[in-house]
Enzyme design. Structure first.
Site, PDB file in Angstrom:
ATOM      1  N   TYR A 131     -37.795 -26.179   2.102  1.00 15.31           N
ATOM      2  CA  TYR A 131     -37.207 -26.425   0.787  1.00 15.31           C
ATOM      3  C   TYR A 131     -35.690 -26.347   0.874  1.00 15.31           C
ATOM      4  O   TYR A 131     -35.135 -25.362   1.388  1.00 15.31           O
ATOM      5  CB  TYR A 131     -37.714 -25.407  -0.233  1.00 15.31           C
ATOM      6  CG  TYR A 131     -37.223 -25.700  -1.638  1.00 15.31           C
ATOM      7  CD1 TYR A 131     -37.759 -26.766  -2.357  1.00 15.31           C
ATOM      8  CD2 TYR A 131     -36.212 -24.943  -2.222  1.00 15.31           C
ATOM      9  CE1 TYR A 131     -37.303 -27.060  -3.628  1.00 15.31           C
ATOM     10  CE2 TYR A 131     -35.757 -25.233  -3.500  1.00 15.31           C
ATOM     11  CZ  TYR A 131     -36.297 -26.299  -4.199  1.00 15.31           C
ATOM     12  OH  TYR A 131     -35.841 -26.596  -5.448  1.00 15.31           O
ATOM     13  N   GLN A 195     -42.482 -26.697  -8.858  1.00  9.20           N
ATOM     14  CA  GLN A 195     -43.385 -27.828  -8.639  1.00  9.20           C
ATOM     15  C   GLN A 195     -43.336 -28.305  -7.185  1.00  9.20           C
ATOM     16  O   GLN A 195     -44.350 -28.761  -6.634  1.00  9.20           O
ATOM     17  CB  GLN A 195     -43.084 -28.973  -9.603  1.00  9.20           C
ATOM     18  CG  GLN A 195     -41.700 -29.577  -9.518  1.00  9.20           C
ATOM     19  CD  GLN A 195     -40.698 -28.906 -10.461  1.00  9.20           C
ATOM     20  OE1 GLN A 195     -40.855 -27.755 -10.817  1.00  9.20           O
ATOM     21  NE2 GLN A 195     -39.669 -29.644 -10.840  1.00  9.20           N
ATOM     22  N   HIS A 272     -21.555 -18.270  -5.217  1.00  7.64           N
ATOM     23  CA  HIS A 272     -22.898 -18.834  -5.253  1.00  7.64           C
ATOM     24  C   HIS A 272     -23.532 -18.768  -6.631  1.00  7.64           C
ATOM     25  O   HIS A 272     -24.169 -19.722  -7.077  1.00  7.64           O
ATOM     26  CB  HIS A 272     -23.806 -18.078  -4.281  1.00  7.64           C
ATOM     27  CG  HIS A 272     -23.714 -18.550  -2.861  1.00  7.64           C
ATOM     28  ND1 HIS A 272     -24.307 -19.702  -2.418  1.00  7.64           N
ATOM     29  CD2 HIS A 272     -23.103 -18.002  -1.781  1.00  7.64           C
ATOM     30  CE1 HIS A 272     -24.064 -19.862  -1.130  1.00  7.64           C
ATOM     31  NE2 HIS A 272     -23.340 -18.843  -0.717  1.00  7.64           N
ATOM     32  N   GLU A 338     -27.937  -8.573   2.984  1.00  8.07           N
ATOM     33  CA  GLU A 338     -28.208  -9.884   3.580  1.00  8.07           C
ATOM     34  C   GLU A 338     -27.127 -10.200   4.614  1.00  8.07           C
ATOM     35  O   GLU A 338     -27.426 -10.573   5.754  1.00  8.07           O
ATOM     36  CB  GLU A 338     -28.235 -10.942   2.480  1.00  8.07           C
ATOM     37  CG  GLU A 338     -28.449 -12.352   2.980  1.00  8.07           C
ATOM     38  CD  GLU A 338     -28.277 -13.384   1.878  1.00  8.07           C
ATOM     39  OE1 GLU A 338     -28.752 -14.511   2.080  1.00  8.07           O
ATOM     40  OE2 GLU A 338     -27.687 -13.074   0.825  1.00  8.07           O
ATOM     41  N   HIS A 339     -25.873 -10.083   4.200  1.00  8.87           N
ATOM     42  CA  HIS A 339     -24.729 -10.284   5.094  1.00  8.87           C
ATOM     43  C   HIS A 339     -23.903  -9.004   5.112  1.00  8.87           C
ATOM     44  O   HIS A 339     -23.541  -8.491   4.045  1.00  8.87           O
ATOM     45  CB  HIS A 339     -23.814 -11.410   4.608  1.00  8.87           C
ATOM     46  CG  HIS A 339     -24.511 -12.685   4.257  1.00  8.87           C
ATOM     47  ND1 HIS A 339     -24.935 -12.977   2.969  1.00  8.87           N
ATOM     48  CD2 HIS A 339     -24.852 -13.748   5.018  1.00  8.87           C
ATOM     49  CE1 HIS A 339     -25.490 -14.173   2.956  1.00  8.87           C
ATOM     50  NE2 HIS A 339     -25.464 -14.669   4.191  1.00  8.87           N
ATOM     51  N   GLU A 426     -66.971   5.085  14.724  1.00 10.77           N
ATOM     52  CA  GLU A 426     -66.641   4.342  13.504  1.00 10.77           C
ATOM     53  C   GLU A 426     -67.880   3.907  12.734  1.00 10.77           C
ATOM     54  O   GLU A 426     -67.771   3.213  11.723  1.00 10.77           O
ATOM     55  CB  GLU A 426     -65.783   3.122  13.862  1.00 10.77           C
ATOM     56  CG  GLU A 426     -64.401   3.519  14.382  1.00 10.77           C
ATOM     57  CD  GLU A 426     -63.494   2.319  14.605  1.00 10.77           C
ATOM     58  OE1 GLU A 426     -63.986   1.174  14.555  1.00 10.77           O
ATOM     59  OE2 GLU A 426     -62.289   2.539  14.814  1.00 10.77           O
TER      60      GLU A 426
END
Length: 441
Positions: A131, A195, A272, A338-339, A426
């Protein structure tokens, strides 16, 4: 009016949970988004392309003629691409491919005992859906960051989805299409948002032009909260890379840091999104003042000044004061950005002590924006503190480890007692029986 709220942790003794609670963090309500997109995802699952096209008309303001982008449009986008942008994309592709090739893992064959061998094979995912967003910013760099590691991993089939653009007649942005053409991606879908995730996961018998879209095995790539919500909804059906939140930058800096660089780097991520997090962690209070001075100079001149100011003044951003670099490292490891930039004396030695970050940028001349485009590293990274448990997108995202077990009779006999004893312990005696029967006449 200042940009960064200051949290002073000097002199405080906090437990790990108290420290985590004290740090700024964006609040993203994915659950509400899941409720909002669930009907749409279910509609796409039942009606395929028709539901996607209706959603595109509603959310993107345009209804493509059909979902599949013709090869002629990919070729045209590349032919008309600005030569400077083409050269930059080609350079970025080369750098990311070089780093990705270093991440490839070879088959590992271990002889556990004579006659007993376990081999670890690395097998690429067969079909992946990538994506590429197209909201506030069009990101051909995200095409590069998703496609190149998949190709290096040996993925057989790649389909890329990107939102249709009204100004381009319902096609994705031409630069995104050109990046696909450069990389040899021929299966491109004009669909965005929840979608797009839904149709990648469920497939469609007819994309509006008589062609079929087969469902994918894995979906990767960044997107807004609705994309994240859709990924969560389809994650029981296909693999996903992560539930990415708003972008983050944390900068660990001492008195040696250049305030101009720090301010510019905080701004670069705030650009961003209004929810983007920009964090400064420092043991030098005067540096905070110098950075504020630089923000006052640099923000008003930025193209997206209003958005940047909103992000910097949001509850997810701020400056954090600590006693020393040891405490600063504790803070950034708790935050798990993240950074993470290290702008300190002996920056490489400080960076070596970082345990939690999506990517670490060391020294004055390694800004996060280098990683966004041209470092060779990947910019699809964990957010929201999830770097404590996962890493960024890479070749390994597209590979599956498969153990191949090969024991002969002698080797099985050596493992027999262990296997049968544990089977009985077990309460699964038939497991042990499956071993024992091989030694009965």
């Amino acid at each position: 009016m200042t940009y960064l709220a200051v949290t002073d942790l000097r002199g405080q003794t906090l437990t790990p949970s108290e420290l985590a609670a004290a740090l700024p963090r964006a609040e993203v309500d994915v659950e509400s988004a899941v409720a909002a997109v669930r009907p749409l995802v279910e509609d796409v699952a039942h009606r395929g392309a028709a539901a996607v096209l209706e959603a595109s008309e509603r959310f993107d303001g345009v209804r493509p003629a059909h979902l599949r982008v013709p090869q002629a449009e990919l070729d045209r986008a590349l032919a008309e691409l600005d030569p400077a942008i083409r050269a930059a994309l080609e350079d970025a592709i080369s750098r990311v491919r070089a780093v990705s090739q270093g991440d490839v893992r070879s088959e590992e064959r271990v002889q556990v005992v004579p006659g007993g061998i376990v081999t670890q094979r690395w097998v690429p995912v067969r079909r992946v859906g990538l994506y590429a967003p197209g909201g506030r910013a069009v990101l051909p760099s995200s095409v590069v960051m998703n496609v190149v590691p998949a190709q290096v991993a040996g993925v057989e089939q790649i389909v890329l989805a990107s939102p249709p653009q009204k100004e381009f007649g319902g096609l994705p942005h031409p630069t995104v299409l050109a990046a696909c053409a450069l990389l040899g991606v021929t299966e491109v879908i004009a669909a965005g948002g929840a979608q797009a995730i839904a149709v990648l996961a469920h497939g469609a018998p007819d994309l509006g032009d008589g062609t079929v879209l087969d469902p994918v095995d894995l979906i990767t790539g960044p997107g807004n909260v609705y994309v994240v919500a859709a990924k969560r909804l389809v994650s029981s059906r296909v693999g996903i890379d992560a539930e990415a939140g708003p972008t983050e930058i944390a900068i660990l800096a001492d008195s040696s840091a250049d305030a101009r660089f720090v301010a510019a780097d905080l701004i670069s991520q705030a650009e961003h999104d209004p929810l983007a997090a920009s964090i400064l962690v420092t043991d030098d209070a005067p540096l905070v003042a110098r950075v504020e001075e630089q923000l006052a100079l640099q923000v008003p001149d930025a193209l997206h000044a209003e958005r940047i100011a909103e992000a910097l003044r949001g509850r997810q951003s701020g400056a954090i004061l600590v006693e020393d670099m040891d405490r600063g490292l504790e803070v950034v490891n708790s935050y798990g950005a993240e950074h993470l930039e290290i702008q300190t004396r002996e920056a490489a030695a400080v960076a070596a002590r970082v345990s939690n970050a999506g990517a670490v940028f060391v020294g004055d001349h390694s800004p996060v924006s280098l990683g966004d485009y041209a470092a060779g590293s990947n910019h699809v990274l964990p957010t929201g503190g999830t770097s404590r448990s996962t890493g960024g997108l890479g070749v390994q995202t597209f590979l599956r480890g498969i153990h191949v077990v090969e024991y002969d009779r002698t080797a099985l006999e050596g493992a027999r007692a262990t296997a049968t004893t544990l089977a009985v312990a077990e309460g699964l005696p038939s497991h042990g029986r499956a071993v024992d029967i091989r030694f009965e006449d």
